[in-house]
Motif scaffolding. Sequence first.
Motif, PDB file in Angstrom:
ATOM      1  N   HIS A   1       0.809  -1.218   0.000  1.00  0.00           N
ATOM      2  CA  HIS A   1       0.000   0.000   0.000  1.00  0.00           C
ATOM      3  C   HIS A   1       0.843   1.268   0.000  1.00  0.00           C
ATOM      4  N   ASN A   2       2.144   1.138   0.178  1.00  0.00           N
ATOM      5  CA  ASN A   2       3.009   2.322   0.250  1.00  0.00           C
ATOM      6  C   ASN A   2       4.162   2.263  -0.757  1.00  0.00           C
ATOM      7  N   PRO A   3       3.847   2.031  -2.054  1.00  0.00           N
ATOM      8  CA  PRO A   3       4.937   1.887  -3.039  1.00  0.00           C
ATOM      9  C   PRO A   3       5.806   3.138  -3.157  1.00  0.00           C
ATOM     10  N   GLN A   4       5.249   4.285  -2.785  1.00  0.00           N
ATOM     11  CA  GLN A   4       6.031   5.536  -2.865  1.00  0.00           C
ATOM     12  C   GLN A   4       7.188   5.546  -1.871  1.00  0.00           C
ATOM     13  N   THR A   5       7.195   4.602  -0.925  1.00  0.00           N
ATOM     14  CA  THR A   5       8.268   4.552   0.069  1.00  0.00           C
ATOM     15  C   THR A   5       9.450   3.681  -0.376  1.00  0.00           C
ATOM     16  N   HIS A   6       9.362   3.035  -1.547  1.00  0.00           N
ATOM     17  CA  HIS A   6      10.380   2.045  -1.912  1.00  0.00           C
ATOM     18  C   HIS A   6      11.716   2.655  -2.329  1.00  0.00           C
ATOM     19  N   ASP A   7      11.670   3.747  -3.085  1.00  0.00           N
ATOM     20  CA  ASP A   7      12.880   4.361  -3.652  1.00  0.00           C
ATOM     21  C   ASP A   7      13.805   4.875  -2.532  1.00  0.00           C
ATOM     22  N   TYR A   8      15.027   4.354  -2.516  1.00  0.00           N
ATOM     23  CA  TYR A   8      15.976   4.750  -1.466  1.00  0.00           C
ATOM     24  C   TYR A   8      16.337   6.239  -1.518  1.00  0.00           C
ATOM     25  N   ASN A   9      16.160   6.833  -2.695  1.00  0.00           N
ATOM     26  CA  ASN A   9      16.530   8.250  -2.844  1.00  0.00           C
ATOM     27  C   ASN A   9      15.320   9.183  -2.833  1.00  0.00           C
ATOM     28  N   GLY A  10      14.136   8.629  -2.616  1.00  0.00           N
ATOM     29  CA  GLY A  10      12.936   9.463  -2.599  1.00  0.00           C
ATOM     30  C   GLY A  10      12.750  10.144  -1.252  1.00  0.00           C
ATOM     31  N   GLY A  11      11.576  10.748  -1.077  1.00  0.00           N
ATOM     32  CA  GLY A  11      11.253  11.386   0.198  1.00  0.00           C
ATOM     33  C   GLY A  11      12.152  12.559   0.500  1.00  0.00           C
ATOM     34  N   LYS A  12      12.382  12.805   1.781  1.00  0.00           N
ATOM     35  CA  LYS A  12      13.242  13.937   2.174  1.00  0.00           C
ATOM     36  C   LYS A  12      13.961  13.606   3.475  1.00  0.00           C
ATOM     37  N   LEU A  13      15.081  14.293   3.681  1.00  0.00           N
ATOM     38  CA  LEU A  13      15.859  14.104   4.907  1.00  0.00           C
ATOM     39  C   LEU A  13      15.354  15.054   5.983  1.00  0.00           C
ATOM     40  N   VAL A  14      15.174  14.523   7.183  1.00  0.00           N
ATOM     41  CA  VAL A  14      14.786  15.383   8.304  1.00  0.00           C
ATOM     42  C   VAL A  14      15.706  15.074   9.493  1.00  0.00           C
ATOM     43  N   ASP A  15      15.941  16.079  10.296  1.00  0.00           N
ATOM     44  CA  ASP A  15      16.779  15.957  11.490  1.00  0.00           C
ATOM     45  C   ASP A  15      15.928  15.362  12.617  1.00  0.00           C
ATOM     46  N   ILE A  16      16.454  14.384  13.330  1.00  0.00           N
ATOM     47  CA  ILE A  16      15.641  13.757  14.392  1.00  0.00           C
ATOM     48  C   ILE A  16      15.309  14.759  15.509  1.00  0.00           C
ATOM     49  N   ASP A  17      16.136  15.779  15.692  1.00  0.00           N
ATOM     50  CA  ASP A  17      15.816  16.786  16.708  1.00  0.00           C
ATOM     51  C   ASP A  17      14.550  17.561  16.329  1.00  0.00           C
ATOM     52  N   ASP A  18      14.358  17.800  15.030  1.00  0.00           N
ATOM     53  CA  ASP A  18      13.144  18.495  14.582  1.00  0.00           C
ATOM     54  C   ASP A  18      11.919  17.603  14.778  1.00  0.00           C
ATOM     55  N   LEU A  19      12.070  16.309  14.476  1.00  0.00           N
ATOM     56  CA  LEU A  19      10.954  15.382  14.713  1.00  0.00           C
ATOM     57  C   LEU A  19      10.610  15.343  16.201  1.00  0.00           C
ATOM     58  N   TYR A  20      11.635  15.267  17.018  1.00  0.00           N
ATOM     59  CA  TYR A  20      11.419  15.193  18.474  1.00  0.00           C
ATOM     60  C   TYR A  20      10.709  16.450  18.991  1.00  0.00           C
ATOM     61  N   SER A  21      11.105  17.610  18.491  1.00  0.00           N
ATOM     62  CA  SER A  21      10.453  18.861  18.916  1.00  0.00           C
ATOM     63  C   SER A  21       8.965  18.822  18.593  1.00  0.00           C
ATOM     64  N   GLU A  22       8.647  18.324  17.397  1.00  0.00           N
ATOM     65  CA  GLU A  22       7.239  18.270  17.008  1.00  0.00           C
ATOM     66  C   GLU A  22       6.471  17.267  17.881  1.00  0.00           C
TER      67      GLU A  22
END
Length: 169
Positions: A38-59
């Motif tokens: 159900h999530n084929p858009q997640t397969h490409d190793y170079n797709g998506g975007k990079l995020v800092d774990i500190d930013d995720l943690y803040s949210e």
Amino acid sequence: MAYNIRISDIEPESIVDGRGLRYSIFTQGCPHQCEGCHNPQTHDYNGGKLVDIDDLYSEICENPLLTGVTFSGGEPFLQATPLARLARMIHDKGLNVTTYTGFYYEKLLSLGKSDYLELLEQTDTLIDGPFVLERKDLELNFRGSSNQRIIDMNKTRQYGKIVLDELNN
Ligand code: SF4
């Protein structure tokens, strides 16, 4: 030192990725090629975007109603080191961690990779195994096919054998 995770998407308030209200992180990159994924858009190793774990943690810290955080994918174990680090921060805050994986638990253990073991150590609930189309079942809690298991990792560590979560219907 900044730790980045390549992600496909975030669902800040999910009730379908484990117990309670959860902040779900869908990691980018998956080697499993499950038919009917159900999530084929997640397969490409170079797709998506990079995020800092500190930013995720803040949210995550901004929402006092959260029960925990879920790592889904994609295949979270491809990025086990930064995820284990984020999971430790989440635990220190008193929230729990659910991790999905297309690998079976036994396989992750047998590979013996230190980063895999570290993420397993920081996981309270592991939902394991690939999605198998022939075993698809819409009645299952938090998973798509009946080969997949909801493993209580705290009890599994305590008893030294796989203990399924009570929600594993
Ligand atoms: S493990 Fe998940 S994301 Fe990867 S192919 Fe299978 S169903 Fe899709």
